[in-house]
Design a protein around this motif. Sequence first.
Motif, PDB file in Angstrom:
ATOM      1  N   LEU A  28      28.513  39.508  38.370  1.00 32.35           N
ATOM      2  CA  LEU A  28      29.954  39.477  38.579  1.00 32.35           C
ATOM      3  C   LEU A  28      30.440  40.905  38.400  1.00 32.35           C
ATOM      4  O   LEU A  28      30.399  41.458  37.297  1.00 32.35           O
ATOM      5  CB  LEU A  28      30.628  38.535  37.584  1.00 32.35           C
ATOM      6  N   LEU A  29      30.880  41.533  39.480  1.00 29.97           N
ATOM      7  CA  LEU A  29      31.245  42.951  39.474  1.00 29.97           C
ATOM      8  C   LEU A  29      32.752  43.118  39.351  1.00 29.97           C
ATOM      9  O   LEU A  29      33.520  42.431  40.048  1.00 29.97           O
ATOM     10  CB  LEU A  29      30.777  43.607  40.776  1.00 29.97           C
ATOM     11  N   LYS A  30      33.185  44.030  38.499  1.00 30.63           N
ATOM     12  CA  LYS A  30      34.608  44.328  38.389  1.00 30.63           C
ATOM     13  C   LYS A  30      34.978  45.426  39.381  1.00 30.63           C
ATOM     14  O   LYS A  30      34.308  46.457  39.453  1.00 30.63           O
ATOM     15  CB  LYS A  30      34.977  44.756  36.976  1.00 30.63           C
ATOM     16  N   VAL A  31      36.028  45.201  40.161  1.00 27.93           N
ATOM     17  CA  VAL A  31      36.472  46.136  41.193  1.00 27.93           C
ATOM     18  C   VAL A  31      37.745  46.825  40.701  1.00 27.93           C
ATOM     19  O   VAL A  31      38.712  46.150  40.311  1.00 27.93           O
ATOM     20  CB  VAL A  31      36.747  45.414  42.527  1.00 27.93           C
ATOM     21  N   VAL A  32      37.757  48.141  40.734  1.00 26.93           N
ATOM     22  CA  VAL A  32      38.919  48.900  40.263  1.00 26.93           C
ATOM     23  C   VAL A  32      40.037  48.836  41.300  1.00 26.93           C
ATOM     24  O   VAL A  32      39.824  49.109  42.484  1.00 26.93           O
ATOM     25  CB  VAL A  32      38.535  50.363  39.988  1.00 26.93           C
ATOM     26  N   LEU A  33      41.230  48.479  40.837  1.00 27.24           N
ATOM     27  CA  LEU A  33      42.425  48.437  41.695  1.00 27.24           C
ATOM     28  C   LEU A  33      43.444  49.434  41.146  1.00 27.24           C
ATOM     29  O   LEU A  33      44.299  49.063  40.340  1.00 27.24           O
ATOM     30  CB  LEU A  33      43.030  47.025  41.708  1.00 27.24           C
ATOM     31  N   MET A 175      32.974  35.045  33.159  1.00 22.51           N
ATOM     32  CA  MET A 175      34.332  35.530  32.907  1.00 22.51           C
ATOM     33  C   MET A 175      34.756  35.381  31.447  1.00 22.51           C
ATOM     34  O   MET A 175      35.803  35.893  31.043  1.00 22.51           O
ATOM     35  CB  MET A 175      35.331  34.757  33.783  1.00 22.51           C
ATOM     36  N   ALA A 176      33.952  34.723  30.636  1.00 22.57           N
ATOM     37  CA  ALA A 176      34.377  34.307  29.293  1.00 22.57           C
ATOM     38  C   ALA A 176      34.858  35.456  28.414  1.00 22.57           C
ATOM     39  O   ALA A 176      35.781  35.285  27.608  1.00 22.57           O
ATOM     40  CB  ALA A 176      33.241  33.560  28.601  1.00 22.57           C
ATOM     41  N   ALA A 177      34.260  36.645  28.528  1.00 20.42           N
ATOM     42  CA  ALA A 177      34.626  37.767  27.650  1.00 20.42           C
ATOM     43  C   ALA A 177      35.614  38.728  28.289  1.00 20.42           C
ATOM     44  O   ALA A 177      35.927  39.773  27.710  1.00 20.42           O
ATOM     45  CB  ALA A 177      33.363  38.526  27.238  1.00 20.42           C
ATOM     46  N   GLU A 178      36.141  38.395  29.455  1.00 20.59           N
ATOM     47  CA  GLU A 178      37.079  39.284  30.149  1.00 20.59           C
ATOM     48  C   GLU A 178      38.497  39.128  29.587  1.00 20.59           C
ATOM     49  O   GLU A 178      38.821  38.125  28.959  1.00 20.59           O
ATOM     50  CB  GLU A 178      37.069  38.988  31.649  1.00 20.59           C
ATOM     51  N   PRO A 179      39.376  40.130  29.815  1.00 20.30           N
ATOM     52  CA  PRO A 179      40.751  40.054  29.299  1.00 20.30           C
ATOM     53  C   PRO A 179      41.510  38.814  29.799  1.00 20.30           C
ATOM     54  O   PRO A 179      42.345  38.265  29.080  1.00 20.30           O
ATOM     55  CB  PRO A 179      41.390  41.349  29.818  1.00 20.30           C
ATOM     56  N   THR A 308      50.337  39.447  35.622  1.00 22.26           N
ATOM     57  CA  THR A 308      49.003  39.939  35.254  1.00 22.26           C
ATOM     58  C   THR A 308      48.022  38.780  35.340  1.00 22.26           C
ATOM     59  O   THR A 308      48.411  37.613  35.343  1.00 22.26           O
ATOM     60  CB  THR A 308      48.997  40.521  33.834  1.00 22.26           C
ATOM     61  N   GLY A 309      46.746  39.118  35.398  1.00 23.70           N
ATOM     62  CA  GLY A 309      45.736  38.065  35.479  1.00 23.70           C
ATOM     63  C   GLY A 309      44.514  38.549  36.222  1.00 23.70           C
ATOM     64  O   GLY A 309      44.351  39.746  36.494  1.00 23.70           O
ATOM     65  N   SER A 310      43.645  37.620  36.558  1.00 23.54           N
ATOM     66  CA  SER A 310      42.407  37.967  37.246  1.00 23.54           C
ATOM     67  C   SER A 310      42.269  37.164  38.531  1.00 23.54           C
ATOM     68  O   SER A 310      42.808  36.059  38.656  1.00 23.54           O
ATOM     69  CB  SER A 310      41.195  37.718  36.344  1.00 23.54           C
ATOM     70  N   VAL A 311      41.546  37.750  39.478  1.00 17.03           N
ATOM     71  CA  VAL A 311      41.241  37.123  40.757  1.00 17.03           C
ATOM     72  C   VAL A 311      39.751  37.299  40.999  1.00 17.03           C
ATOM     73  O   VAL A 311      39.198  38.389  40.771  1.00 17.03           O
ATOM     74  CB  VAL A 311      42.047  37.757  41.910  1.00 17.03           C
TER      75      VAL A 311
END
Length: 359
Positions: A28-33, A175-179, A308-311
């Motif tokens: 699961l890769l985090k993409v910078v926005l 995703m469990a440890a993500e903000p 705010t949130g995640s996608v």
Amino acid sequence: MDEVARHWVDGAIRAIEADFTRSSDTHLLKVVLPGAPGVSLYLKDESTHPTGSLKHRLARSLFLYGLCNGWIGPDTPIIEASSGSTAVSEAYFARMLGLRFIAVMPRSTSAEKVAAIAFQGGECHFVDSATEMYEASARLAAELGGHYMDQFTYAERATDWRGNNNIAESIFGQMAAEPHPIPAWIVVGAGTGGTSATIGRFLRYRRLPTRLALADPEASVFHRHLADRSVRASDAPSSLIEGIGRPRCEPSFVPELIDRAFAVPDAASLAAARVLSRRTGRSCGGSTGTNMWAVARIVAGMAARGETGSVVTLLCDSGERYRSTHLDEAWLRRQGLDLTAHEDAMERFFETGEFAPPA
């Protein structure tokens, strides 16, 4: 089923389970926005499966489903209607089990996918259009005494959506440890509808507030069906995006699970794939670009509202499978496609968080 065949099925299931045990989960890769710092975007990189795409999960499930239903035995030829990635993955499992595999596909399928099927030991049977695949596959299966895998019917039921290491369970575990561990949105495309059905059912089963968005090629029927349930087929020219979108509503597509749909032009899909590839350093195929175009619409809306949130979305397969098509400038010119305006819109989205698709 006689004892010899039953013993073979036991061994076949054991071989598939051993292959799964050898394969670690996809990243699961985090993409910078830069333009939307309040929203976190993640890519589930399905291109790292042994056969290079999201369809590896589907093929494994379909083989187990066929074996456990008694449809596949030690001498059963396997036939599938597929434009590429599903066929590559099914050919892999067929070779593992020592079974003949034939993929029925349009002649327009990329040369790289045809070569990948052959590399896995599969054969290709070409038809002139996507609508001919179903009948040709059923006919071949009848002639050869084989099993027509029929991903378009069985995809939504072959995977246990309640758990058992499906893609939805994997996403939420990672995703469990993500903000923002519970995504506001998950964005997927649909070819069979199996992935959207698995994720949508999992969200309801776990009583999660995450909404599910469908990113659909403009030529596809799925977004039309969501707008008007009486529409079940599209006579629009075929999309250039392989693996997602269909001219008819497939049996595995469950529209009730979709919260919002986006129709994406082919030029937008290919442009978004190029920009995302540059931004992440990961080569992305056209269907990933379709997802990213819908993601931009969603994230821009969240940013404008101060949310705010995640996608989360999927990197379905590598752009390297489309060197002779999507990544070839001469091919793009022959299709009458200029990606410049769509690439500019996607670059502006990354930098500003605002999304203004070209007219």
